[in-house]
Design a protein around this motif. Structure first.
Motif, PDB file in Angstrom:
ATOM      1  N   ARG A 103       0.836  -1.210   0.000  1.00  0.00           N
ATOM      2  CA  ARG A 103       0.000   0.000   0.000  1.00  0.00           C
ATOM      3  C   ARG A 103       0.864   1.250   0.000  1.00  0.00           C
ATOM      4  NH1 ARG A 103      -3.098  -2.919   3.830  1.00  0.00           N
ATOM      5  NH2 ARG A 103      -2.038  -1.811   5.534  1.00  0.00           N
ATOM      6  N   ALA A 104       1.886   1.244   0.847  1.00  0.00           N
ATOM      7  CA  ALA A 104       2.791   2.392   0.898  1.00  0.00           C
ATOM      8  C   ALA A 104       3.483   2.597  -0.449  1.00  0.00           C
ATOM      9  CB  ALA A 104       3.820   2.195   2.006  1.00  0.00           C
ATOM     10  N   LEU A 105       3.881   1.504  -1.074  1.00  0.00           N
ATOM     11  CA  LEU A 105       4.523   1.579  -2.388  1.00  0.00           C
ATOM     12  C   LEU A 105       3.570   2.135  -3.434  1.00  0.00           C
ATOM     13  CD1 LEU A 105       6.875   0.935  -4.331  1.00  0.00           C
ATOM     14  CD2 LEU A 105       5.944  -1.390  -4.509  1.00  0.00           C
ATOM     15  N   ALA A 106       2.319   1.697  -3.403  1.00  0.00           N
ATOM     16  CA  ALA A 106       1.339   2.174  -4.383  1.00  0.00           C
ATOM     17  C   ALA A 106       1.134   3.683  -4.252  1.00  0.00           C
ATOM     18  CB  ALA A 106       0.011   1.440  -4.199  1.00  0.00           C
ATOM     19  N   PHE A 107       1.065   4.168  -3.006  1.00  0.00           N
ATOM     20  CA  PHE A 107       0.899   5.602  -2.796  1.00  0.00           C
ATOM     21  C   PHE A 107       2.119   6.367  -3.291  1.00  0.00           C
ATOM     22  CE2 PHE A 107       0.560   9.109   0.641  1.00  0.00           C
ATOM     23  CZ  PHE A 107      -0.011   9.973  -0.274  1.00  0.00           C
ATOM     24  N   LEU A 108       3.297   5.915  -2.919  1.00  0.00           N
ATOM     25  CA  LEU A 108       4.521   6.600  -3.316  1.00  0.00           C
ATOM     26  C   LEU A 108       4.672   6.612  -4.831  1.00  0.00           C
ATOM     27  CD1 LEU A 108       7.173   7.971  -2.526  1.00  0.00           C
ATOM     28  CD2 LEU A 108       8.195   5.704  -2.254  1.00  0.00           C
ATOM     29  N   THR A 109       4.357   5.496  -5.468  1.00  0.00           N
ATOM     30  CA  THR A 109       4.468   5.410  -6.925  1.00  0.00           C
ATOM     31  C   THR A 109       3.476   6.346  -7.605  1.00  0.00           C
ATOM     32  OG1 THR A 109       5.221   3.117  -6.763  1.00  0.00           O
ATOM     33  CG2 THR A 109       4.400   3.842  -8.903  1.00  0.00           C
ATOM     34  N   ALA A 110       2.237   6.370  -7.123  1.00  0.00           N
ATOM     35  CA  ALA A 110       1.226   7.260  -7.699  1.00  0.00           C
ATOM     36  C   ALA A 110       1.628   8.718  -7.518  1.00  0.00           C
ATOM     37  CB  ALA A 110      -0.129   6.991  -7.055  1.00  0.00           C
ATOM     38  N   LEU A 111       2.198   9.021  -6.371  1.00  0.00           N
ATOM     39  CA  LEU A 111       2.636  10.385  -6.089  1.00  0.00           C
ATOM     40  C   LEU A 111       3.765  10.791  -7.040  1.00  0.00           C
ATOM     41  CD1 LEU A 111       1.982  12.609  -4.019  1.00  0.00           C
ATOM     42  CD2 LEU A 111       3.768  11.658  -2.553  1.00  0.00           C
ATOM     43  N   TYR A 112       4.735   9.893  -7.210  1.00  0.00           N
ATOM     44  CA  TYR A 112       5.863  10.209  -8.095  1.00  0.00           C
ATOM     45  C   TYR A 112       5.419  10.309  -9.554  1.00  0.00           C
ATOM     46  CZ  TYR A 112      10.515  10.298 -10.105  1.00  0.00           C
ATOM     47  OH  TYR A 112      11.630  10.678 -10.800  1.00  0.00           O
ATOM     48  N   VAL A 114       0.821  21.102  -9.361  1.00  0.00           N
ATOM     49  CA  VAL A 114       0.852  19.643  -9.251  1.00  0.00           C
ATOM     50  C   VAL A 114       0.283  19.210  -7.905  1.00  0.00           C
ATOM     51  CG1 VAL A 114       2.341  17.611  -9.170  1.00  0.00           C
ATOM     52  CG2 VAL A 114       2.823  19.432 -10.813  1.00  0.00           C
ATOM     53  N   THR A 115       0.645  19.929  -6.866  1.00  0.00           N
ATOM     54  CA  THR A 115       0.155  19.591  -5.525  1.00  0.00           C
ATOM     55  C   THR A 115      -1.367  19.652  -5.462  1.00  0.00           C
ATOM     56  OG1 THR A 115       2.176  20.377  -4.463  1.00  0.00           O
ATOM     57  CG2 THR A 115       0.201  20.248  -3.093  1.00  0.00           C
ATOM     58  N   GLU A 116      -1.944  20.720  -5.977  1.00  0.00           N
ATOM     59  CA  GLU A 116      -3.407  20.840  -5.938  1.00  0.00           C
ATOM     60  C   GLU A 116      -4.068  19.728  -6.738  1.00  0.00           C
ATOM     61  OE1 GLU A 116      -5.093  22.898  -3.936  1.00  0.00           O
ATOM     62  OE2 GLU A 116      -3.052  23.275  -3.235  1.00  0.00           O
ATOM     63  N   GLN A 117      -3.480  19.385  -7.873  1.00  0.00           N
ATOM     64  CA  GLN A 117      -4.050  18.322  -8.690  1.00  0.00           C
ATOM     65  C   GLN A 117      -3.973  16.972  -7.986  1.00  0.00           C
ATOM     66  OE1 GLN A 117      -5.537  18.522 -11.966  1.00  0.00           O
ATOM     67  NE2 GLN A 117      -6.148  16.488 -11.254  1.00  0.00           N
ATOM     68  N   LEU A 118      -2.818  16.685  -7.374  1.00  0.00           N
ATOM     69  CA  LEU A 118      -2.640  15.379  -6.750  1.00  0.00           C
ATOM     70  C   LEU A 118      -3.417  15.244  -5.443  1.00  0.00           C
ATOM     71  CD1 LEU A 118       1.086  14.518  -7.491  1.00  0.00           C
ATOM     72  CD2 LEU A 118      -0.971  13.630  -8.558  1.00  0.00           C
ATOM     73  N   ASP A 166      -6.532  14.047  -6.984  1.00  0.00           N
ATOM     74  CA  ASP A 166      -6.418  12.721  -7.605  1.00  0.00           C
ATOM     75  C   ASP A 166      -6.197  11.620  -6.568  1.00  0.00           C
ATOM     76  OD1 ASP A 166      -6.683  14.008 -10.009  1.00  0.00           O
ATOM     77  OD2 ASP A 166      -4.570  13.825 -10.592  1.00  0.00           O
ATOM     78  N   LEU A 167      -5.481  11.939  -5.499  1.00  0.00           N
ATOM     79  CA  LEU A 167      -5.144  10.948  -4.473  1.00  0.00           C
ATOM     80  C   LEU A 167      -6.027  11.089  -3.237  1.00  0.00           C
ATOM     81  CD1 LEU A 167      -1.240  11.074  -4.778  1.00  0.00           C
ATOM     82  CD2 LEU A 167      -2.811   9.443  -5.816  1.00  0.00           C
ATOM     83  N   GLY A 168      -7.228  11.559  -3.439  1.00  0.00           N
ATOM     84  CA  GLY A 168      -8.152  11.777  -2.336  1.00  0.00           C
ATOM     85  C   GLY A 168      -8.430  10.537  -1.511  1.00  0.00           C
ATOM     86  N   ALA A 169      -8.251   9.361  -2.099  1.00  0.00           N
ATOM     87  CA  ALA A 169      -8.480   8.119  -1.355  1.00  0.00           C
ATOM     88  C   ALA A 169      -7.505   7.982  -0.178  1.00  0.00           C
ATOM     89  CB  ALA A 169      -8.333   6.915  -2.280  1.00  0.00           C
ATOM     90  N   VAL A 220       6.691  17.204  -0.076  1.00  0.00           N
ATOM     91  CA  VAL A 220       7.192  16.011  -0.767  1.00  0.00           C
ATOM     92  C   VAL A 220       7.151  16.226  -2.279  1.00  0.00           C
ATOM     93  CG1 VAL A 220       6.785  13.562  -1.181  1.00  0.00           C
ATOM     94  CG2 VAL A 220       6.552  14.487   1.121  1.00  0.00           C
ATOM     95  N   ILE A 221       6.043  16.769  -2.771  1.00  0.00           N
ATOM     96  CA  ILE A 221       5.913  16.990  -4.215  1.00  0.00           C
ATOM     97  C   ILE A 221       6.953  17.993  -4.704  1.00  0.00           C
ATOM     98  CG2 ILE A 221       4.388  18.006  -5.965  1.00  0.00           C
ATOM     99  CD1 ILE A 221       2.050  16.654  -4.446  1.00  0.00           C
ATOM    100  N   SER A 222       7.218  19.032  -3.942  1.00  0.00           N
ATOM    101  CA  SER A 222       8.236  20.011  -4.352  1.00  0.00           C
ATOM    102  C   SER A 222       9.603  19.361  -4.493  1.00  0.00           C
ATOM    103  CB  SER A 222       8.307  21.151  -3.328  1.00  0.00           C
ATOM    104  OG  SER A 222       7.125  21.918  -3.347  1.00  0.00           O
ATOM    105  N   GLN A 223       9.945  18.448  -3.557  1.00  0.00           N
ATOM    106  CA  GLN A 223      11.233  17.765  -3.648  1.00  0.00           C
ATOM    107  C   GLN A 223      11.249  16.774  -4.804  1.00  0.00           C
ATOM    108  OE1 GLN A 223      13.737  18.751  -1.735  1.00  0.00           O
ATOM    109  NE2 GLN A 223      15.160  17.389  -2.791  1.00  0.00           N
ATOM    110  N   MET A 224      10.140  16.067  -5.013  1.00  0.00           N
ATOM    111  CA  MET A 224      10.041  15.176  -6.176  1.00  0.00           C
ATOM    112  C   MET A 224      10.203  15.973  -7.477  1.00  0.00           C
ATOM    113  SD  MET A 224       6.905  12.567  -5.388  1.00  0.00           S
ATOM    114  CE  MET A 224       7.113  11.143  -4.313  1.00  0.00           C
ATOM    115  N   TYR A 225       9.521  17.096  -7.551  1.00  0.00           N
ATOM    116  CA  TYR A 225       9.563  17.950  -8.745  1.00  0.00           C
ATOM    117  C   TYR A 225      11.001  18.368  -9.039  1.00  0.00           C
ATOM    118  CZ  TYR A 225       7.765  21.648 -11.890  1.00  0.00           C
ATOM    119  OH  TYR A 225       7.474  22.440 -12.975  1.00  0.00           O
TER     120      TYR A 225
END
Length: 265
Positions: A204-213, A229-233, A236-239, A252-257
């Protein structure tokens, strides 16, 4: 054995106890030892520190206080970073200026690189380092005869991965390292924070991290700024919105970006 901030854990061997990540302070480490006495009268014969973030290892002080000669194992890079000044940083960051007995950092004295097999307390321990993931020196500790894997900070669940110190993470590496840990096919995985469970938990943790990346990479390719991107995700990742620190997704998204941008050059 649980703590609200991290998961100090005990492996009870034939002749002694191996501790993994003994907690965030002198006081927490003492509490770990008190709880341990309720379970066994065997001595602590070894300690493992999974990585540099102070919530996990500042309890070393309490273990050394009770067991002065106990070996403390960590990746060589963690030891290097402590000696370069991060020990003082983490004591201040985690324990601050509170009243009472002060926590002092205790440097691990047995450096590892990953790939070692040790016998401690009559238990075989396999040490893994899967590359730069949550930090540049994560150790994953496997206890084959118990079918157990201690993940350290590599997996925290349900929580936004690496949100506390996103600058320390390599997110593609964290995805790959989590896949490697899952491939150990353990019966139980102990995350750095959260409930021990079977492999559905790190998956589950992997699925979240992968979707985020992947979502961040898609946003970058579409020419969106990191805040867009943050607002969109977040939508999108509301679950995952009930996961701890979901409101901190932007860091996290800023560092990924930034990492995605750097990979283009």
């Amino acid at each position: 054995m649980e703590h609200p901030l991290t998961n100090p854990a005990a492996i009870i061997g034939e002749t002694g106890v191996i501790l993994s990540d003994p907690g965030s302070s002198l006081q927490t480490g003492r509490l770990v030892l008190e709880r341990l006495q309720e379970i066994t009268d065997k001595p602590v014969v070894a300690v493992f520190n999974s990585h540099i973030h102070g919530l996990y290892w500042l309890g070393n002080q309490a273990i050394r206080e009770r067991y002065p000669g106990v070996p403390i194992y960590a990746h060589a890079r963690m030891i290097e970073r402590i000696l370069q000044g991060e020990g003082d940083f983490w004591v201040q960051a985690v324990t601050g200026d509170h009243d009472g007995e002060k926590t002092e950092f205790v440097v691990p004295d047995h450096p590892l690189r990953g790939g070692e097999t040790l016998t401690l307390g009559g238990i075989e321990i396999k040490v893994h380092h899967f590359g730069h993931g949550h930090t540049d020196h994560d150790l994953v500790v496997e206890v084959p005869q118990e079918g157990a894997v201690f993940l350290g900070g590599l997996v925290v669940e349900p929580e936004v991965p690496s949100q506390g110190v996103p600058r320390d993470a390599n997110f593609q590496g964290q995805i790959a390292a989590t896949q490697e840990a899952i491939a150990l096919h353990a019966d139980v995985y102990i995350p750095g924070r959260g409930q021990p469970a079977g492999d559905a938990m790190p998956k589950r943790a992997l699925a979240f991290l992968t979707a985020l990346y992947d979502g961040t990479a898609a946003g970058y390719d579409a020419g969106l700024a990191d805040f867009e991107v943050t607002e969109q995700l977040k939508e999108d990742l509301g679950a995952y919105q009930q996961w701890y620190d979901f409101d901190q997704l932007g860091g996290v998204i800023s560092q990924m970006y930034l990492q995605i941008e750097q990979d283009q050059f």
